[in-house]
Design a protein around this motif. Structure first.
Motif, PDB file in Angstrom:
ATOM      1  N   ILE A 171       0.870  -1.178   0.000  1.00  0.00           N
ATOM      2  CA  ILE A 171       0.000   0.000   0.000  1.00  0.00           C
ATOM      3  C   ILE A 171       0.905   1.224   0.000  1.00  0.00           C
ATOM      4  CG2 ILE A 171      -1.773   1.323   1.209  1.00  0.00           C
ATOM      5  CD1 ILE A 171      -2.736  -1.191   2.507  1.00  0.00           C
ATOM      6  N   GLU A 172       0.645   2.138  -0.931  1.00  0.00           N
ATOM      7  CA  GLU A 172       1.431   3.361  -1.014  1.00  0.00           C
ATOM      8  C   GLU A 172       0.493   4.554  -1.119  1.00  0.00           C
ATOM      9  OE1 GLU A 172       3.898   3.002  -4.420  1.00  0.00           O
ATOM     10  OE2 GLU A 172       4.757   1.083  -3.821  1.00  0.00           O
ATOM     11  N   VAL A 180      -2.856   0.389  -4.129  1.00  0.00           N
ATOM     12  CA  VAL A 180      -2.828  -0.886  -3.422  1.00  0.00           C
ATOM     13  C   VAL A 180      -2.588  -2.019  -4.424  1.00  0.00           C
ATOM     14  CG1 VAL A 180      -4.066  -2.389  -1.813  1.00  0.00           C
ATOM     15  CG2 VAL A 180      -4.522   0.080  -1.807  1.00  0.00           C
ATOM     16  N   SER A 181      -1.670  -2.915  -4.082  1.00  0.00           N
ATOM     17  CA  SER A 181      -1.405  -4.092  -4.914  1.00  0.00           C
ATOM     18  C   SER A 181      -1.851  -5.346  -4.172  1.00  0.00           C
ATOM     19  CB  SER A 181       0.085  -4.191  -5.244  1.00  0.00           C
ATOM     20  OG  SER A 181       0.502  -3.112  -6.050  1.00  0.00           O
ATOM     21  N   MET A 208     -23.458  -8.480  -3.348  1.00  0.00           N
ATOM     22  CA  MET A 208     -22.357  -7.519  -3.283  1.00  0.00           C
ATOM     23  C   MET A 208     -21.014  -8.235  -3.190  1.00  0.00           C
ATOM     24  SD  MET A 208     -21.708  -4.640  -0.353  1.00  0.00           S
ATOM     25  CE  MET A 208     -20.298  -3.528  -0.432  1.00  0.00           C
ATOM     26  N   ASP A 209     -20.085  -7.837  -4.053  1.00  0.00           N
ATOM     27  CA  ASP A 209     -18.718  -8.345  -3.998  1.00  0.00           C
ATOM     28  C   ASP A 209     -17.870  -7.437  -3.110  1.00  0.00           C
ATOM     29  OD1 ASP A 209     -19.306 -10.392  -5.863  1.00  0.00           O
ATOM     30  OD2 ASP A 209     -19.006  -8.981  -7.515  1.00  0.00           O
ATOM     31  N   ILE A 210     -16.864  -8.025  -2.471  1.00  0.00           N
ATOM     32  CA  ILE A 210     -16.005  -7.267  -1.569  1.00  0.00           C
ATOM     33  C   ILE A 210     -14.554  -7.641  -1.815  1.00  0.00           C
ATOM     34  CG2 ILE A 210     -15.330  -6.943   0.855  1.00  0.00           C
ATOM     35  CD1 ILE A 210     -18.256  -7.376   1.620  1.00  0.00           C
ATOM     36  N   LEU A 211     -13.707  -6.629  -1.889  1.00  0.00           N
ATOM     37  CA  LEU A 211     -12.261  -6.819  -1.847  1.00  0.00           C
ATOM     38  C   LEU A 211     -11.741  -5.731  -0.922  1.00  0.00           C
ATOM     39  CD1 LEU A 211      -9.660  -8.186  -2.753  1.00  0.00           C
ATOM     40  CD2 LEU A 211      -9.604  -6.635  -4.723  1.00  0.00           C
ATOM     41  N   GLY A 212     -11.440  -6.108   0.307  1.00  0.00           N
ATOM     42  CA  GLY A 212     -11.074  -5.129   1.312  1.00  0.00           C
ATOM     43  C   GLY A 212      -9.794  -5.489   2.034  1.00  0.00           C
ATOM     44  N   VAL A 213      -9.095  -4.455   2.494  1.00  0.00           N
ATOM     45  CA  VAL A 213      -7.896  -4.629   3.314  1.00  0.00           C
ATOM     46  C   VAL A 213      -8.213  -4.120   4.707  1.00  0.00           C
ATOM     47  CG1 VAL A 213      -5.485  -3.958   3.628  1.00  0.00           C
ATOM     48  CG2 VAL A 213      -6.378  -4.351   1.322  1.00  0.00           C
ATOM     49  N   VAL A 253      -1.573 -13.709 -10.082  1.00  0.00           N
ATOM     50  CA  VAL A 253      -1.805 -12.464 -10.801  1.00  0.00           C
ATOM     51  C   VAL A 253      -1.905 -11.343  -9.769  1.00  0.00           C
ATOM     52  CG1 VAL A 253      -4.317 -12.776 -10.795  1.00  0.00           C
ATOM     53  CG2 VAL A 253      -3.269 -11.276 -12.488  1.00  0.00           C
ATOM     54  N   THR A 254      -1.326 -10.177 -10.089  1.00  0.00           N
ATOM     55  CA  THR A 254      -1.341  -9.035  -9.177  1.00  0.00           C
ATOM     56  C   THR A 254      -2.133  -7.890  -9.797  1.00  0.00           C
ATOM     57  OG1 THR A 254       0.807  -9.615  -8.228  1.00  0.00           O
ATOM     58  CG2 THR A 254       0.066  -7.350  -7.934  1.00  0.00           C
ATOM     59  N   PHE A 255      -3.082  -7.364  -9.023  1.00  0.00           N
ATOM     60  CA  PHE A 255      -3.870  -6.211  -9.446  1.00  0.00           C
ATOM     61  C   PHE A 255      -3.402  -4.982  -8.673  1.00  0.00           C
ATOM     62  CE2 PHE A 255      -6.814  -9.866  -9.793  1.00  0.00           C
ATOM     63  CZ  PHE A 255      -7.017  -9.847 -11.165  1.00  0.00           C
ATOM     64  N   LYS A 256      -3.176  -3.881  -9.417  1.00  0.00           N
ATOM     65  CA  LYS A 256      -2.851  -2.607  -8.787  1.00  0.00           C
ATOM     66  C   LYS A 256      -4.051  -1.685  -8.943  1.00  0.00           C
ATOM     67  CE  LYS A 256       2.132  -2.884  -9.661  1.00  0.00           C
ATOM     68  NZ  LYS A 256       3.306  -2.209 -10.275  1.00  0.00           N
ATOM     69  N   MET A 257      -4.545  -1.170  -7.815  1.00  0.00           N
ATOM     70  CA  MET A 257      -5.768  -0.384  -7.821  1.00  0.00           C
ATOM     71  C   MET A 257      -5.599   0.843  -6.938  1.00  0.00           C
ATOM     72  SD  MET A 257      -8.477  -3.554  -7.506  1.00  0.00           S
ATOM     73  CE  MET A 257      -9.746  -2.745  -8.464  1.00  0.00           C
ATOM     74  N   LYS A 258      -6.236   1.937  -7.351  1.00  0.00           N
ATOM     75  CA  LYS A 258      -6.218   3.151  -6.539  1.00  0.00           C
ATOM     76  C   LYS A 258      -7.583   3.318  -5.878  1.00  0.00           C
ATOM     77  CE  LYS A 258      -3.944   6.811  -7.811  1.00  0.00           C
ATOM     78  NZ  LYS A 258      -3.533   8.045  -8.539  1.00  0.00           N
ATOM     79  N   THR A 259      -7.578   3.749  -4.613  1.00  0.00           N
ATOM     80  CA  THR A 259      -8.834   3.890  -3.887  1.00  0.00           C
ATOM     81  C   THR A 259      -8.789   5.101  -2.971  1.00  0.00           C
ATOM     82  OG1 THR A 259     -10.426   2.779  -2.436  1.00  0.00           O
ATOM     83  CG2 THR A 259      -8.089   2.397  -1.987  1.00  0.00           C
TER      84      THR A 259
END
Length: 475
Positions: A171-172, A180-181, A208-213, A253-259
């Motif tokens: 996380i940057e 977030v990667s 509802m789908d969730i992808l949370g840290v 596989v790695t996903f990079k996402m901004k939130t």
């Protein structure tokens, strides 16, 4: 781990019973083992929970055990989802025999077992299929213990036919949010297909789908961290032109996402994990791993250090407030209920033919109790009309927050009132208010409903010839 079904029921959903094929080393087992056949499946989604949960199951055919984990959300000792296969010997074989016998127990008409889990069992040469609540509490408890034991054996000792895991890479802080990667890992023997997280369904409800840290400050549970990624744009979309992934066996596989969907947190180091609700498809083997719910390995969290609080700038506060507004819009505070969060709240009329909202905002502290009395306030239309009745309260923004305890200075970006000619402290709409000028009516104002302006943070607050100051109305 299957014992989780005792403490949570699930949404009404169709259930596919998980029964194994016929390749179970029949030539090497005795007649008793060869005839042993049963399955036990958690009835995922039977009680109206917000998400439909994946099913967990064990199946035995002859001397082969298969364990399916589609929901590991409440078990800290199991991560990811998958299917495991194990040849039964020694104590595991004895446990399977005991469980087969218990599943053929007489039904108890007086049973008060609440869980809706299903089972199938070969009893006296015939297959029986029913609910575990058919049995007495004593029998159901023994069944649960054996299911736990066999589940753990399959996971710890079995071969991974299917296995999908998730982990946090990094996380940057980035401009306008956090980068977030997140990595998905297939360590099983079959390809797994799913949509990229930017295509996931984020509408509140059972699908509802969730992808949370989430996680806590290292060495303490006083400070929490949380952010959401489902539905956010990919920073590396080039590798996924159709928004789909087919993850080959033993690959990742790695996903990079901004939130900007990030909860408040204080500076420090945090041990963080990933939680997932998603849909998936296993290729090449029979599976009911379709709707799954899982988390990363709690025993190996990712440690991330943040050098300052969030939010700590007016721009970050605007990001956080937008997220907070959306999140809390689903949880209005009803008359007689306690406020869970500090903030400025807007009144929403709960009776009548329309959803009338107040123009102005009222500050409340966490723990305050919402009045049951009628509330009289100007309507959001700024027409000068008022509503007078029972209301709910909806969070709109941060309440004025002292820089430190007992300070008269207010944290920038939390002001509710601003003087004319000064720098606008927070973006949104501002209402001109003119003081009464009378000592006997100190604190009374005349509002100029035609004098509403919309400003961005950093602009200059308008100066009027009537000496008015400005009151924030929200965004």
């Amino acid at each position: 781990m299957i014992r989780n079904s005792w403490i949570r029921h699930f949404w009404h959903a169709a259930l596919a019973l998980f029964v194994l094929g016929s390749n179970a080393h029949a030539e090497t087992v005795n007649a008793e083992n060869r005839s042993m056949r049963f399955s036990y499946t958690t009835n995922g989604a039977a009680d109206g929970s917000i998400n439909k949960y994946g099913n967990n199951a064990i199946s035995v055919l002859g001397d082969t055990l298969r364990v399916q984990i589609g929901d590991s959300s409440l078990d800290r000792n199991i991560n990811g989802v998958g299917i495991y296969e194990l040849k039964l010997i020694n104590q595991n074989l004895e446990d399977a025999r005991k469980l087969a016998e218990l599943l053929c127990s007489p039904k108890d008409p007086a049973s008060d077992v609440p869980i809706p889990d299903l089972y199938t069992a070969k009893c006296g040469g015939e297959m029986r299929s029913s609910y575990i609540r058919d049995f007495s509490r004593d029998v159901a408890s023994k069944i649960a213990d054996l299911v736990d034991s066999l589940t753990n054996a399959g996971i710890q000792e079995g071969r991974k036919l299917v296995k999908l895991d998730v982990s946090l890479v990094s996380i940057e802080r980035a401009k306008n949010g956090f980068l977030v990667s997140v990595r998905f890992i297939n360590s099983g023997d079959h390809p797994i297909k799913f949509r990229t997280p930017d295509k996931w369904d984020t509408k509140i409800g059972k699908d509802m789908d969730i992808l949370g840290v989430n996680g806590y400050q290292t060495g303490s549970h006083d400070s929490k961290f949380g952010l959401g990624l489902a539905g956010k744009l990919l920073e590396n979309p080039v590798g996924f032109p159709d928004g789909k992934v087919t993850l080959a066996p033993h690959s990742s596989v790695t996903f990079k996402m901004k939130t900007t969907s990030v909860s408040k947190f204080v500076a420090g180091s945090y041990d963080l994990n990933v939680g997932v609700f998603m849909n998936m498809e296993v290729i090449g083997t029979q599976s009911s791993l379709v709707r799954v719910d899982f988390h990363s390995d709690y025993k190996n969290p990712t440690r991330v250090t943040f050098d300052r609080d969030y939010p700590s700038t007016p721009q970050e506060r605007e990001q956080w407030e937008a997220y907070q507004r959306t999140r809390l819009s689903y949880f209005p505070v009803n008359p007689g209920e306690k406020f869970a969060e500090d903030g400025l709240y807007r009144a929403v009329r709960t009776t009548g033919s329309g959803a009338y909202r107040s123009l102005q905002l009222v500050p409340f502290k966490a723990g305050d109790v919402a009045t049951r009395d009628n509330v009289k306030m100007l309507m959001a239309s700024a027409s000068g009309t008022e509503f007078d009745g029972p209301v709910q309260w909806v969070w709109e923004g941060s309440a004025p927050t002292p820089v430190k305890q007992y300070s008269f200075d207010i944290t920038e970006g939390t002001e509710q009132v601003c003087q004319a000619g000064t720098v606008c402290p927070r973006s949104g709409r501002w209402l001109a208010r003119v003081h009464s000028g009378s000592f006997s009516t100190a604190g009374s104002y005349r509002y100029d409903l035609a004098g509403i302006v919309t400003l961005r943070h950093g602009q200059s607050m308008p100066v009027r010839n009537d000496g008015a100051d400005w009151e924030w109305l929200g965004v």
